[in-house]
Design an enzyme around this catalytic site. Sequence first.
Site, PDB file in Angstrom:
ATOM      1  N   ARG A  22      -7.636  -6.131  -6.349  1.00 36.63           N
ATOM      2  CA  ARG A  22      -6.551  -7.046  -6.737  1.00 36.63           C
ATOM      3  C   ARG A  22      -7.090  -8.416  -7.154  1.00 36.63           C
ATOM      4  O   ARG A  22      -6.441  -9.151  -7.884  1.00 36.63           O
ATOM      5  CB  ARG A  22      -5.516  -7.167  -5.619  1.00 36.63           C
ATOM      6  CG  ARG A  22      -4.768  -5.849  -5.442  1.00 36.63           C
ATOM      7  CD  ARG A  22      -3.572  -5.955  -4.525  1.00 36.63           C
ATOM      8  NE  ARG A  22      -3.210  -4.644  -4.006  1.00 36.63           N
ATOM      9  CZ  ARG A  22      -2.152  -4.390  -3.255  1.00 36.63           C
ATOM     10  NH1 ARG A  22      -1.333  -5.365  -2.937  1.00 36.63           N
ATOM     11  NH2 ARG A  22      -1.913  -3.168  -2.813  1.00 36.63           N
TER      12      ARG A  22
ATOM     13  N   TYR B  61      -2.240   3.550   0.499  1.00 31.60           N
ATOM     14  CA  TYR B  61      -3.013   4.731   0.058  1.00 31.60           C
ATOM     15  C   TYR B  61      -4.513   4.389   0.023  1.00 31.60           C
ATOM     16  O   TYR B  61      -5.358   5.199   0.390  1.00 31.60           O
ATOM     17  CB  TYR B  61      -2.583   5.194  -1.341  1.00 31.60           C
ATOM     18  CG  TYR B  61      -1.233   5.868  -1.439  1.00 31.60           C
ATOM     19  CD1 TYR B  61      -0.349   5.892  -0.367  1.00 31.60           C
ATOM     20  CD2 TYR B  61      -0.833   6.494  -2.631  1.00 31.60           C
ATOM     21  CE1 TYR B  61       0.890   6.499  -0.480  1.00 31.60           C
ATOM     22  CE2 TYR B  61       0.401   7.112  -2.746  1.00 31.60           C
ATOM     23  CZ  TYR B  61       1.262   7.105  -1.671  1.00 31.60           C
ATOM     24  OH  TYR B  61       2.483   7.708  -1.794  1.00 31.60           O
TER      25      TYR B  61
ATOM     26  N   ASP C 210       4.395  -3.850   7.233  1.00 34.41           N
ATOM     27  CA  ASP C 210       4.049  -3.150   5.992  1.00 34.41           C
ATOM     28  C   ASP C 210       2.525  -3.021   5.958  1.00 34.41           C
ATOM     29  O   ASP C 210       1.814  -4.030   6.053  1.00 34.41           O
ATOM     30  CB  ASP C 210       4.564  -3.976   4.803  1.00 34.41           C
ATOM     31  CG  ASP C 210       4.335  -3.278   3.464  1.00 34.41           C
ATOM     32  OD1 ASP C 210       3.407  -2.457   3.362  1.00 34.41           O
ATOM     33  OD2 ASP C 210       5.077  -3.571   2.513  1.00 34.41           O
TER      34      ASP C 210
ATOM     35  N   ASP D 212       4.993   3.460   4.409  1.00 36.09           N
ATOM     36  CA  ASP D 212       4.131   2.498   5.099  1.00 36.09           C
ATOM     37  C   ASP D 212       4.865   1.283   5.645  1.00 36.09           C
ATOM     38  O   ASP D 212       4.251   0.275   5.953  1.00 36.09           O
ATOM     39  CB  ASP D 212       2.979   2.063   4.184  1.00 36.09           C
ATOM     40  CG  ASP D 212       3.400   1.029   3.162  1.00 36.09           C
ATOM     41  OD1 ASP D 212       4.577   1.033   2.765  1.00 36.09           O
ATOM     42  OD2 ASP D 212       2.557   0.211   2.773  1.00 36.09           O
ATOM     43  N   GLU D 213       6.178   1.363   5.746  1.00 36.96           N
ATOM     44  CA  GLU D 213       6.930   0.231   6.284  1.00 36.96           C
ATOM     45  C   GLU D 213       7.765   0.681   7.468  1.00 36.96           C
ATOM     46  O   GLU D 213       8.330   1.771   7.451  1.00 36.96           O
ATOM     47  CB  GLU D 213       7.893  -0.324   5.227  1.00 36.96           C
ATOM     48  CG  GLU D 213       7.223  -1.035   4.095  1.00 36.96           C
ATOM     49  CD  GLU D 213       8.251  -1.511   3.073  1.00 36.96           C
ATOM     50  OE1 GLU D 213       9.199  -2.200   3.463  1.00 36.96           O
ATOM     51  OE2 GLU D 213       8.088  -1.169   1.898  1.00 36.96           O
TER      52      GLU D 213
HETATM   53  P1  TTP Z   1       3.490  -0.639  -0.990  1.00 35.25           P
HETATM   54  O1  TTP Z   1       3.624  -1.019   0.444  1.00 35.25           O
HETATM   55  O2  TTP Z   1       4.454  -1.212  -1.953  1.00 35.25           O
HETATM   56  O3  TTP Z   1       2.069  -1.035  -1.532  1.00 35.25           O
HETATM   57  P2  TTP Z   1       0.684  -1.057  -0.790  1.00 35.25           P
HETATM   58  O4  TTP Z   1       0.817  -0.694   0.646  1.00 35.25           O
HETATM   59  O5  TTP Z   1      -0.278  -0.217  -1.550  1.00 35.25           O
HETATM   60  O6  TTP Z   1       0.232  -2.541  -0.974  1.00 35.25           O
HETATM   61  P3  TTP Z   1       0.726  -3.840  -0.197  1.00 35.25           P
HETATM   62  O7  TTP Z   1      -0.499  -4.388   0.462  1.00 35.25           O
HETATM   63  O8  TTP Z   1       1.235  -4.754  -1.260  1.00 35.25           O
HETATM   64  O9  TTP Z   1       1.794  -3.440   0.782  1.00 35.25           O
HETATM   65  O10 TTP Z   1       3.536   0.937  -1.131  1.00 35.25           O
HETATM   66  C1  TTP Z   1       2.930   1.821  -0.179  1.00 35.25           C
HETATM   67  C2  TTP Z   1       2.249   2.972  -0.899  1.00 35.25           C
HETATM   68  O11 TTP Z   1       3.179   3.667  -1.688  1.00 35.25           O
HETATM   69  C3  TTP Z   1       1.164   2.539  -1.844  1.00 35.25           C
HETATM   70  O12 TTP Z   1      -0.083   2.437  -1.185  1.00 35.25           O
HETATM   71  C4  TTP Z   1       1.153   3.573  -2.902  1.00 35.25           C
HETATM   72  C5  TTP Z   1       2.545   4.136  -2.889  1.00 35.25           C
HETATM   73  N1  TTP Z   1       3.336   3.695  -4.055  1.00 35.25           N
HETATM   74  C6  TTP Z   1       3.645   4.635  -5.043  1.00 35.25           C
HETATM   75  O13 TTP Z   1       3.278   5.798  -4.957  1.00 35.25           O
HETATM   76  N2  TTP Z   1       4.369   4.211  -6.108  1.00 35.25           N
HETATM   77  C7  TTP Z   1       4.815   2.930  -6.247  1.00 35.25           C
HETATM   78  O14 TTP Z   1       5.481   2.592  -7.230  1.00 35.25           O
HETATM   79  C8  TTP Z   1       4.464   1.973  -5.218  1.00 35.25           C
HETATM   80  C9  TTP Z   1       4.902   0.545  -5.325  1.00 35.25           C
HETATM   81  C10 TTP Z   1       3.726   2.404  -4.154  1.00 35.25           C
HETATM   82 MG    MG Z   2       2.175  -1.634   1.930  1.00 30.61          MG
END
Ligand code: TTP
Ligand code: MG
Length: 545
Positions: free
Chosen positions: A54, A22, A17, A109-110
Amino acid sequence: MEWTKFVDHPRTIIHIDIDCFYAQVELLKQPNLASKPVGIKQKNIVVTSNYEARKYGIKKCELVSEALKKCPELILLSGEDLHDYRQASNQIHSFFLSYSSKVEKLGLDENYLDVTDLVRDRERMNNEKDEINGHVIGEYSNKCACGCHERLSIGSQIAFEIRTKLKNDLGFTCCAGVSYNKLLAKLTGSVHKPNQQTTLLPNGTAQFMINLNLVDRIPGIGTKTKHLLGTIDVRTVKDLQDIEFTKLKKLTGPEAALNLKNLSQGVDNAPVKPSSKPLTIGLEDGFRKISLESDVKEKFRILLLRLMTLVEEDGRIPMTVKVTVRKHDNERRISQKETKQSPVPTCLFGQPVGKLSEESANKLLNIIMGLFHRIVNISKPFHLTLLGLAFTKFQEKNGNRSIASFLLRKRDLSVQSLTSFVSNESIAEPVDPNIPCCSKSESESEAEPSPKKTKLDVVIKKRKFSEDDADMCSPSKLKVGELSLNGDSELPKECPGNVDPDVFRELPHDVQQELIRDWKLTYVKPKTQNSKQSLILNYCVATNK
Ligand code: TTP
Ligand code: MG
């Protein structure tokens, strides 16, 4: 059907992940901001922020006003154009493919990587260090009889290599979870964040699952299942592990009970499915209220233009358009999503695919509005809070359209990938607190994200409330398979069998002609076709004479 514990752990799965995805994409474009708190904004929501931000307690999907209270110096960047995120997402996915052909993309992103074969190759070479890279959950020295500790150890070293190379080549940091199935790899990866990795060994699993505490922390258990389990006092993962299988089976049915028992113990046999092109390309826009037909048409026009850029990137020719509408019932204070779909004449999509002439755009809009009128009776007042457009069937640019591809309806309808979309003039605050205004882009398979509904919810719902389902999500009731076998004397004389007749009636004559031509080209095959296919031919002849 009885539940038994699974004891072998032959696979090595890595879940990756990307950290604050973004935000990282934006910061790679503006590295001078990297050490400052940065939030990514869509409408009035901070959808994500970098880890600097954060530290101030800013959470994902927080209101901009709240985030600014916590961190007044927060730098806000717009995240409304998803183009760069999609591009980065594809680059990252391709990068992982150099390690394994079994890479499954989950959202933007996963990714899951099944590295079992790579681990086996390295095991044969026998030159790997016998220690785990990164954090470990479970006791390494208390080895499992199936030999998985050594394999997971090699998996952790592969994960580290991947993360290091991803940072060097593409600039992204990420978190990795390493374990023997997808469920556990995903859960494990989020234990230590950001830019870290964790490996879960089988002897740590039962306690690890218990530590999640509430059942809905398990991916696959959604709001509905959680509430249903609550009726028999099953609230925590421990409760679920301990509950008698027969009692659970009585509540949910055998299939779901088995799934739930498995999940509670971290058992997941699902394979890593290599990702292919999406079955659906779609956009949705949520707002506080729309109640005029002209506004609806304008929204659809904007959505269509944005959607065409995605279609252009994808390169395939759309064959079916689907309209989604969320209606708000002011009296009952509930919202309900409905969908309708219709074929579209493929000739509307010029070369290159995605470049629409104004005339073609208007023709498409007519079809879209026709579908809209099937969902919303505009002679009465209406209150809409979301509109969505999606293309759900595609033809490869030079490909053949086969009857078989049309008969694959079950798969098409079960997977819907909708991309959240925001426009400047919309208001993101939800009308109803249960309606999320912020949905993760390219979510896996949820057409209706409110409340959180999972596959398991669906299995359980099907069993419990099968009759309620009929109208909730109503793609065109005309199913090709059914039509071909049953015929339908109600259809207008010239209506192609794959189009909703009411929508068809509202279309301009030339669009009707194009749809008829497409229909004949697709379905009226030479007489050498047999069985099901010739039944379809008979149907065409009967209705189009
Ligand atoms: P995530 O992987 O949940 O979040 P992240 O990558 O920003 O942070 P983390 O380090 O905790 O993994 O989501 C990936 C992207 O998806 C995130 O950057 C922004 C987008 N997103 C949305 O548009 N709406 C949402 O509700 C969430 C949770 C994420
Ligand atoms: Mg992420």
